[in-house]
Design a protein around this motif. Structure first.
Motif, PDB file in Angstrom:
ATOM      1  N   LEU A   2      51.403  27.867  33.561  1.00 17.65           N
ATOM      2  CA  LEU A   2      51.165  28.405  34.903  1.00 17.65           C
ATOM      3  C   LEU A   2      51.729  29.812  34.958  1.00 17.65           C
ATOM      4  O   LEU A   2      52.880  30.041  34.603  1.00 17.65           O
ATOM      5  CB  LEU A   2      51.841  27.534  35.972  1.00 17.65           C
ATOM      6  CG  LEU A   2      51.785  28.041  37.412  1.00 17.65           C
ATOM      7  CD1 LEU A   2      50.343  28.215  37.892  1.00 17.65           C
ATOM      8  CD2 LEU A   2      52.549  27.092  38.335  1.00 17.65           C
ATOM      9  N   CYS A  76      52.484  27.961  44.067  1.00 18.18           N
ATOM     10  CA  CYS A  76      52.520  26.883  43.083  1.00 18.18           C
ATOM     11  C   CYS A  76      52.950  25.542  43.640  1.00 18.18           C
ATOM     12  O   CYS A  76      52.805  24.534  42.966  1.00 18.18           O
ATOM     13  CB  CYS A  76      53.445  27.256  41.926  1.00 18.18           C
ATOM     14  SG  CYS A  76      55.194  27.345  42.373  1.00 18.18           S
ATOM     15  N   GLU A  81      53.649  18.898  38.933  1.00 22.88           N
ATOM     16  CA  GLU A  81      54.478  19.328  37.799  1.00 22.88           C
ATOM     17  C   GLU A  81      53.906  18.830  36.482  1.00 22.88           C
ATOM     18  O   GLU A  81      53.946  19.537  35.472  1.00 22.88           O
ATOM     19  CB  GLU A  81      55.911  18.820  37.973  1.00 22.88           C
ATOM     20  CG  GLU A  81      56.825  19.254  36.846  1.00 22.88           C
ATOM     21  CD  GLU A  81      58.254  18.802  37.027  1.00 22.88           C
ATOM     22  OE1 GLU A  81      58.724  18.017  36.175  1.00 22.88           O
ATOM     23  OE2 GLU A  81      58.905  19.226  37.999  1.00 22.88           O
ATOM     24  N   PHE A  84      51.891  21.072  33.907  1.00 24.84           N
ATOM     25  CA  PHE A  84      52.404  22.230  33.178  1.00 24.84           C
ATOM     26  C   PHE A  84      53.571  21.888  32.267  1.00 24.84           C
ATOM     27  O   PHE A  84      54.386  21.038  32.572  1.00 24.84           O
ATOM     28  CB  PHE A  84      52.832  23.332  34.162  1.00 24.84           C
ATOM     29  CG  PHE A  84      51.738  23.722  35.113  1.00 24.84           C
ATOM     30  CD1 PHE A  84      50.635  24.441  34.655  1.00 24.84           C
ATOM     31  CD2 PHE A  84      51.777  23.345  36.441  1.00 24.84           C
ATOM     32  CE1 PHE A  84      49.605  24.786  35.513  1.00 24.84           C
ATOM     33  CE2 PHE A  84      50.744  23.686  37.306  1.00 24.84           C
ATOM     34  CZ  PHE A  84      49.657  24.404  36.851  1.00 24.84           C
ATOM     35  N   VAL A  87      56.216  27.485  33.130  1.00 24.42           N
ATOM     36  CA  VAL A  87      55.808  28.288  34.281  1.00 24.42           C
ATOM     37  C   VAL A  87      56.386  29.683  34.116  1.00 24.42           C
ATOM     38  O   VAL A  87      57.593  29.828  33.902  1.00 24.42           O
ATOM     39  CB  VAL A  87      56.323  27.661  35.603  1.00 24.42           C
ATOM     40  CG1 VAL A  87      55.983  28.537  36.793  1.00 24.42           C
ATOM     41  CG2 VAL A  87      55.789  26.240  35.777  1.00 24.42           C
ATOM     42  N   ALA A 127      58.817  28.272  42.762  1.00 26.58           N
ATOM     43  CA  ALA A 127      58.664  27.649  41.446  1.00 26.58           C
ATOM     44  C   ALA A 127      59.898  26.829  41.087  1.00 26.58           C
ATOM     45  O   ALA A 127      59.785  25.707  40.576  1.00 26.58           O
ATOM     46  CB  ALA A 127      58.401  28.718  40.384  1.00 26.58           C
ATOM     47  N   TYR A 131      59.406  22.782  40.345  1.00 27.28           N
ATOM     48  CA  TYR A 131      59.403  22.325  38.951  1.00 27.28           C
ATOM     49  C   TYR A 131      60.823  22.287  38.410  1.00 27.28           C
ATOM     50  O   TYR A 131      61.716  22.949  38.938  1.00 27.28           O
ATOM     51  CB  TYR A 131      58.545  23.263  38.082  1.00 27.28           C
ATOM     52  CG  TYR A 131      57.144  23.438  38.644  1.00 27.28           C
ATOM     53  CD1 TYR A 131      56.242  22.381  38.642  1.00 27.28           C
ATOM     54  CD2 TYR A 131      56.748  24.648  39.189  1.00 27.28           C
ATOM     55  CE1 TYR A 131      54.971  22.528  39.180  1.00 27.28           C
ATOM     56  CE2 TYR A 131      55.471  24.800  39.730  1.00 27.28           C
ATOM     57  CZ  TYR A 131      54.584  23.731  39.718  1.00 27.28           C
ATOM     58  OH  TYR A 131      53.348  23.876  40.254  1.00 27.28           O
ATOM     59  N   VAL A 136      60.796  27.014  34.226  1.00 23.96           N
ATOM     60  CA  VAL A 136      60.471  28.243  34.956  1.00 23.96           C
ATOM     61  C   VAL A 136      61.148  29.458  34.328  1.00 23.96           C
ATOM     62  O   VAL A 136      62.357  29.453  34.114  1.00 23.96           O
ATOM     63  CB  VAL A 136      60.880  28.116  36.444  1.00 23.96           C
ATOM     64  CG1 VAL A 136      60.556  29.378  37.210  1.00 23.96           C
ATOM     65  CG2 VAL A 136      60.211  26.897  37.085  1.00 23.96           C
TER      66      VAL A 136
END
Length: 166
Positions: A2, A76, A81, A84, A87, A127, A131, A136
């Motif tokens: 992502l 997002c 979750e 991905f 991210v 983000a 997640y 991230v």
């Protein structure tokens, strides 16, 4: 993968080039929504359509379950979750971002709100709350050199992930 960030940070440029270097499928959610008319209304204040997030998720579900997809969007929190493995939040200094947005015709409240969104790291915070933190990563996206460095870093990550998971 992502890729997200404020409009103008370089998500589309990064995503398209990444797809070309890796053979992955690139999905620009804004373009997909436009093509499929995946909207639930129109925001007069910002002069733009309002995304129907549920329809976007439904539209993407099969493609995401196949894997090998790079998704590009500015928000997002509505993406699951499980879609991905990593991210990337692209970040751009305001002097660069202001010029990019202005050249796209952004003005007034829309321009100011997008600049403030970047200043206050709104999308990074989104983000991080959507997640697991280790998924991230922030990437600086000011110059062509930053783009090249980011592409190299992400391609290396993808290659390593493929090696570890296949």
């Amino acid at each position: 993968v992502l890729s997200l960030g404020t409009p103008g940070v370089g998500k589309t440029t990064l995503g398209k080039e990444l797809a070309s270097r890796t053979g992955m499928t690139y999905v620009n959610v804004g373009d997909m929504a436009k093509e499929g008319e995946l909207y639930e209304g129109f925001d007069e204040e910002y002069n733009c359509p309002v995304l129907d997030e549920d329809r976007v998720v439904d539209e993407l579900e099969d493609k995401m379950s196949e894997g090998g997809v790079i998704v590009d969007y500015h928000g997002c929190d509505f993406f699951p979750e499980r879609w991905f493995h990593i991210v990337f939040v692209l970040r751009t200094e305001n002097s660069f971002l202001y010029d990019r947005l202005e050249s796209r015709g952004y003005k007034g409240k829309k321009l100011q709100d997008n600049i403030q969104c970047e200043i206050f790291q709104i999308l990074y915070e989104e983000a991080m709350s959507s997640y697991r933190g280790e998924m991230v990563h922030q990437l600086t996206s000011n110059t062509p050199e930053d783009l090249e460095r980011n592409l190299d870093q992400i391609v290396r990550w993808i290659e390593q992930w493929m090696k570890d998971n296949n």
